[in-house]
Scaffold this motif. Structure first.
Motif, PDB file in Angstrom:
ATOM      1  N   GLY A   1      10.596   0.863  -7.374  1.00 22.62           N
ATOM      2  CA  GLY A   1       9.288   1.032  -6.753  1.00 22.62           C
ATOM      3  C   GLY A   1       9.355   0.925  -5.240  1.00 22.62           C
ATOM      4  N   THR A   2       8.188   0.823  -4.637  1.00 23.74           N
ATOM      5  CA  THR A   2       8.090   0.745  -3.182  1.00 23.74           C
ATOM      6  C   THR A   2       7.710  -0.669  -2.756  1.00 23.74           C
ATOM      7  N   VAL A   3       8.160  -1.035  -1.575  1.00 23.63           N
ATOM      8  CA  VAL A   3       7.813  -2.327  -0.990  1.00 23.63           C
ATOM      9  C   VAL A   3       7.397  -2.113   0.458  1.00 23.63           C
ATOM     10  N   GLU A   4       6.523  -2.976   0.926  1.00 29.32           N
ATOM     11  CA  GLU A   4       6.107  -2.953   2.333  1.00 29.32           C
ATOM     12  C   GLU A   4       6.338  -4.338   2.913  1.00 29.32           C
ATOM     13  N   PRO A   5       7.500  -4.529   3.541  1.00 27.70           N
ATOM     14  CA  PRO A   5       7.794  -5.843   4.126  1.00 27.70           C
ATOM     15  C   PRO A   5       6.831  -6.169   5.269  1.00 27.70           C
ATOM     16  N   PRO A   6       6.599  -7.452   5.528  1.00 20.81           N
ATOM     17  CA  PRO A   6       5.710  -7.842   6.627  1.00 20.81           C
ATOM     18  C   PRO A   6       6.290  -7.448   7.994  1.00 20.81           C
ATOM     19  N   LEU A   7       5.433  -7.463   8.975  1.00 27.28           N
ATOM     20  CA  LEU A   7       5.821  -7.033  10.324  1.00 27.28           C
ATOM     21  C   LEU A   7       6.933  -7.866  10.941  1.00 27.28           C
ATOM     22  N   HIS A   8       7.072  -9.139  10.582  1.00 30.31           N
ATOM     23  CA  HIS A   8       8.150  -9.940  11.177  1.00 30.31           C
ATOM     24  C   HIS A   8       9.517  -9.509  10.650  1.00 30.31           C
ATOM     25  N   ILE A   9       9.558  -8.690   9.603  1.00 30.70           N
ATOM     26  CA  ILE A   9      10.830  -8.168   9.095  1.00 30.70           C
ATOM     27  C   ILE A   9      11.050  -6.741   9.596  1.00 30.70           C
ATOM     28  N   VAL A  10      10.072  -5.884   9.367  1.00 33.84           N
ATOM     29  CA  VAL A  10      10.166  -4.473   9.783  1.00 33.84           C
ATOM     30  C   VAL A  10       8.993  -4.194  10.708  1.00 33.84           C
ATOM     31  N   TRP A  11       9.248  -4.131  12.000  1.00 32.95           N
ATOM     32  CA  TRP A  11       8.169  -3.972  12.962  1.00 32.95           C
ATOM     33  C   TRP A  11       8.074  -2.558  13.529  1.00 32.95           C
ATOM     34  N   SER A  12       9.019  -1.691  13.188  1.00 33.96           N
ATOM     35  CA  SER A  12       8.927  -0.303  13.648  1.00 33.96           C
ATOM     36  C   SER A  12       9.645   0.583  12.651  1.00 33.96           C
ATOM     37  N   GLY A  13       9.430   1.868  12.791  1.00 33.15           N
ATOM     38  CA  GLY A  13      10.095   2.814  11.900  1.00 33.15           C
ATOM     39  C   GLY A  13       9.421   2.855  10.545  1.00 33.15           C
ATOM     40  N   LEU A  14      10.190   3.195   9.543  1.00 29.88           N
ATOM     41  CA  LEU A  14       9.697   3.316   8.180  1.00 29.88           C
ATOM     42  C   LEU A  14       9.243   1.953   7.670  1.00 29.88           C
ATOM     43  N   ARG A  15       7.958   1.837   7.312  1.00 29.89           N
ATOM     44  CA  ARG A  15       7.392   0.543   6.912  1.00 29.89           C
ATOM     45  C   ARG A  15       7.288   0.371   5.400  1.00 29.89           C
ATOM     46  N   ILE A  16       7.220   1.469   4.668  1.00 27.63           N
ATOM     47  CA  ILE A  16       7.172   1.390   3.215  1.00 27.63           C
ATOM     48  C   ILE A  16       8.475   1.976   2.703  1.00 27.63           C
ATOM     49  N   LEU A  17       9.228   1.174   1.950  1.00 27.57           N
ATOM     50  CA  LEU A  17      10.561   1.579   1.510  1.00 27.57           C
ATOM     51  C   LEU A  17      10.607   1.743   0.003  1.00 27.57           C
ATOM     52  N   ASP A  18      11.277   2.794  -0.439  1.00 28.58           N
ATOM     53  CA  ASP A  18      11.399   3.107  -1.862  1.00 28.58           C
ATOM     54  C   ASP A  18      12.750   2.606  -2.365  1.00 28.58           C
ATOM     55  N   LEU A  19      12.730   1.628  -3.252  1.00 30.59           N
ATOM     56  CA  LEU A  19      13.964   1.043  -3.773  1.00 30.59           C
ATOM     57  C   LEU A  19      14.751   1.997  -4.663  1.00 30.59           C
ATOM     58  N   ASP A  20      14.129   3.075  -5.085  1.00 28.41           N
ATOM     59  CA  ASP A  20      14.825   4.054  -5.918  1.00 28.41           C
ATOM     60  C   ASP A  20      15.613   5.060  -5.079  1.00 28.41           C
ATOM     61  N   LEU A  21      15.481   4.992  -3.762  1.00 25.56           N
ATOM     62  CA  LEU A  21      16.260   5.834  -2.847  1.00 25.56           C
ATOM     63  C   LEU A  21      17.359   4.969  -2.228  1.00 25.56           C
ATOM     64  N   PRO A  22      18.631   5.289  -2.492  1.00 27.33           N
ATOM     65  CA  PRO A  22      19.738   4.413  -2.066  1.00 27.33           C
ATOM     66  C   PRO A  22      19.730   4.032  -0.586  1.00 27.33           C
TER      67      PRO A  22
END
Length: 165
Positions: free
Chosen positions: A55-76
């Motif tokens: 599925g997809t996850v959206e880490p908080p801003l203190h982890i990912v503050w720029s670029g792709l913010r929603i990441l798909d775990l099914d994409l290597p």
């Protein structure tokens, strides 16, 4: 160097404004600070890493503050990017929330080359199951140097056809 020190929380000394304390000029001291930072964030066991596998996850801003913010775990690539970023920037709760034990073990042979030396060393010291296994025929010293005896250079023959010692 000064920006690395600032990022590590090191400030100029009071008696020498503008100059950094020489203790912190030593790279091994910076490494010690980083190791301590990563060590205090470690879970007590890899079993605490109960993050999602799909599925997809959206880490908080203190982890990912720029670029792709929603990441798909099914994409290597996105999965690897999430794990790399969470290991570098995540707090203890973030590690447990976003990382999954089985996925971490699967990704580690590549992932440990993409994270800082300090993070790699701290994780491998705390969790021996992450340490690389030695390939057959290699000594620990050869493995540490990255040498494989099967790929050693053979001396070229001399003009007389004999191999020089």
């Amino acid at each position: 160097m000064a920006s690395q020190l600032s990022a590590a929380g090191v400030q100029p000394t009071a008696d020498t404004p503008g100059k950094i304390d020489t203790v912190y000029d030593d790279p091994s001291s910076i490494a010690s600070l980083l190791r301590a930072r990563y060590k205090k964030r470690l879970p007590s066991s890899l079993d605490e890493l109960t993050g999602p596998e799909h599925g997809t996850v959206e880490p908080p801003l203190h982890i990912v503050w720029s670029g792709l913010r929603i990441l798909d775990l099914d994409l290597p690539r996105q999965r690897m990017s999430l794990y790399r970023t969470v290991l570098a920037e995540g707090l203890r709760d973030d590690l447990c929330r976003f990382l999954n034990r089985d996925i971490l073990l699967d990704l580690w042979p590549v992932l440990h080359k993409l994270i800082s030396r300090a993070a790699k060393d701290v994780w491998e010291e705390a969790f021996p199951e992450l340490r690389p296994r030695l390939p057959l025929g290699r000594s620990p010293a050869q493995h540490a140097r990255g040498r494989d005896p099967r790929h050693e250079r053979v001396p070229a023959p001399s003009a007389g056809g004999r191999v020089r010692p």
